[in-house]
Write a protein that holds these residues in place. Structure first.
Motif, mmCIF file in Angstrom:
data_model
loop_
_atom_site.group_PDB
_atom_site.id
_atom_site.type_symbol
_atom_site.label_atom_id
_atom_site.label_comp_id
_atom_site.label_asym_id
_atom_site.label_seq_id
_atom_site.Cartn_x
_atom_site.Cartn_y
_atom_site.Cartn_z
ATOM 1 N N UNK A 368 8.789 12.660 -3.272
ATOM 2 C CA UNK A 368 7.589 13.388 -3.677
ATOM 3 C C UNK A 368 6.727 12.613 -4.663
ATOM 4 N N UNK A 369 7.154 11.438 -5.042
ATOM 5 C CA UNK A 369 6.437 10.648 -6.039
ATOM 6 C C UNK A 369 5.058 10.225 -5.537
ATOM 7 N N UNK A 370 4.085 10.230 -6.424
ATOM 8 C CA UNK A 370 2.735 9.773 -6.104
ATOM 9 C C UNK A 370 2.604 8.294 -6.442
ATOM 10 N N UNK A 371 2.193 7.496 -5.461
ATOM 11 C CA UNK A 371 1.965 6.067 -5.673
ATOM 12 C C UNK A 371 0.478 5.774 -5.487
ATOM 13 N N UNK A 372 -0.155 5.296 -6.528
ATOM 14 C CA UNK A 372 -1.583 4.957 -6.495
ATOM 15 C C UNK A 372 -1.725 3.460 -6.224
ATOM 16 N N UNK A 373 -2.267 3.128 -5.061
ATOM 17 C CA UNK A 373 -2.361 1.728 -4.637
ATOM 18 C C UNK A 373 -3.798 1.249 -4.729
ATOM 19 N N UNK A 374 -3.996 0.120 -5.401
ATOM 20 C CA UNK A 374 -5.331 -0.478 -5.529
ATOM 21 C C UNK A 374 -5.233 -1.960 -5.243
ATOM 22 N N UNK A 375 -6.006 -2.421 -4.257
ATOM 23 C CA UNK A 375 -6.023 -3.833 -3.884
ATOM 24 C C UNK A 375 -7.393 -4.412 -4.197
ATOM 25 N N UNK A 376 -7.394 -5.547 -4.863
ATOM 26 C CA UNK A 376 -8.636 -6.239 -5.212
ATOM 27 C C UNK A 376 -8.610 -7.617 -4.546
#
Length: 396
Positions: A368-376
């Protein structure tokens, strides 16, 4: 001083002597080991070098390696029983590959690794892989072109692939054991399999043809929970996994052009950072990835001399990579419920007190964990030419 010199003179023959010295012609140099589970016993297969066939002067053209195999109630027992058929003692000090059968992996690999982890003759710089949809014996029983010793072929291929293709991962024994024993991280291993005609693969004909009847290749990543195999990541999902855990040295990714057609981006540098946090009492992870790349191939009409086009390609690449990563996370969370990414370790690093409270329930928390993914993404080069010559051909 004289007394010290006298002691050294007395001890020097003992200190310089090799009490466990063994001649090279007494050892069976083993470069690959396969372990399978057959009913209630371990089946150990060893790939041993044939010394006379790896020298230019005395080689007769026969196989440069041979296999020995025995069963035992333990891995150690099976190893010792190999002396019934091998004229030399099996010596694994130069081991390159350890291949574990899929049936064994599903039952659990920890017990079979105990001997290898404590054997003083073994170095820890060999790769471990899982035989996908087959036994370890079947993988080791294939002749290989280019690299005449199959174990070297397997080692070099995995080493080359992990450096150039983001979907494979060369895991060594100490890394595997660290993942299995870590609180907040599970293990993965690269799958290895044989394609083509396995029966012909063991014969000399397999290396005499331009197109071998059977080939050894790596494909997909095996997902573990504790020491048991629970499933496989597809090639696309494997790329997402390696992006997250910062195991990508170089690779390529194909994207859609702004209007139509495809372009290929070469990844030349990647840095992935993971940070855990607690948000409203629940664990959360931020994954921030910085990528430098080049435009490697263009199969569409775009103006690479326009900075706006470069920026647009960067945004498309970022979106594509984020989709790959999020797909990998979703598959692992929903299907396998195994924290192979080390999200638990990230929470532990940032919030030791909170981790202490939730680590016993991590199997329930992780899915149930929230993973915030950001690619630059930053594209730094477009190659030695500007726009593709395909454009000129199409307007003729």
């Amino acid at each position: 001083m004289k007394k010290c010199m006298l002691v050294l003179l007395i001890l020097s023959p003992i200190l310089m002597g090799c009490w466990d010295k063994r001649e090279l012609n007494e050892l069976g140099i083993t470069l690959a080991i396969g372990i399978d589970k057959v009913e209630d016993e371990y089946q150990v297969t060893v790939q041993v070098v044939v010394p006379s066939e790896i020298t230019m002067k005395t080689g007769t053209g026969r196989s440069p390696v041979t296999l020995f195999q025995e069963n035992g109630k333990t891995v150690y027992e099976a190893f010792r029983k190999i002396t019934k058929s091998s004229p030399r003692k099996i010596y694994p000090g130069h081991l390159r590959m350890l291949v574990l059968g899929e049936d064994l992996a599903e039952e659990g690999i920890a017990k079979s690794l105990d001997l290898l982890s404590r054997d003083r003759e073994l170095r820890s710089d060999f790769f471990v892989a899982i035989a996908k949809d087959m036994t370890a014996e079947e993988v080791l029983n294939v002749s290989t072109p280019i690299e005449s010793i199959p174990a070297n072929k397997m080692f070099n291929t995995l080493q080359t692939s992990e450096a150039s293709w983001a979907a494979t991962n060369g895991i060594k024994l100490d890394e595997l054991i660290a993942s299995m024993t870590s609180s907040g991280r599970e293990a993965v291993l690269t799958g290895i399999l044989v394609t083509g005609d396995q029966e012909k693969g063991s014969s000399k004909q397999n290396v005499e043809s331009i197109t071998p009847s059977a080939r050894i290749k790596y494909d997909e990543l095996a997902v573990f929970k504790k020491d048991k195999l629970v499933g496989w990541l597809t090639e696309r999902e494997g790329r997402g996994y390696n992006d997250i855990v910062n195991e990508v040295q170089s690779s390529v990714t194909t994207i859609s052009c702004p209007e139509e057609g495809k372009a290929t981006i070469e990844i030349i540098q990647m840095d992935s950072k993971m940070k855990g946090k607690i948000n409203n009492g629940e664990p959360e992870v931020d994954v921030n990835i910085k990528v430098k790349g080049n435009v490697g191939e263009v199969e569409c009409q775009i103006n690479l001399n326009d900075q706006k086009t470069i920026v647009e390609l960067e945004k498309i690449t970022e979106k594509e990579m984020e989709e790959i990563i999020n797909q990998a996370i979703e598959t692992v969370q929903k299907q396998y419920k195994s924290d192979i990414f080390g999200f638990g370790e990230a929470i532990h690093r940032s919030n030791p007190k909170e981790w202490k409270k939730m680590k016993e329930q991590w199997n329930e928390k992780f899915p149930e964990l929230t993973a915030n993914v950001k690619v630059d993404v930053e594209l730094v080069h477009t190659g030695t030419v500007g726009n593709s010559f395909l454009e000129k051909i199409e307007v003729k």
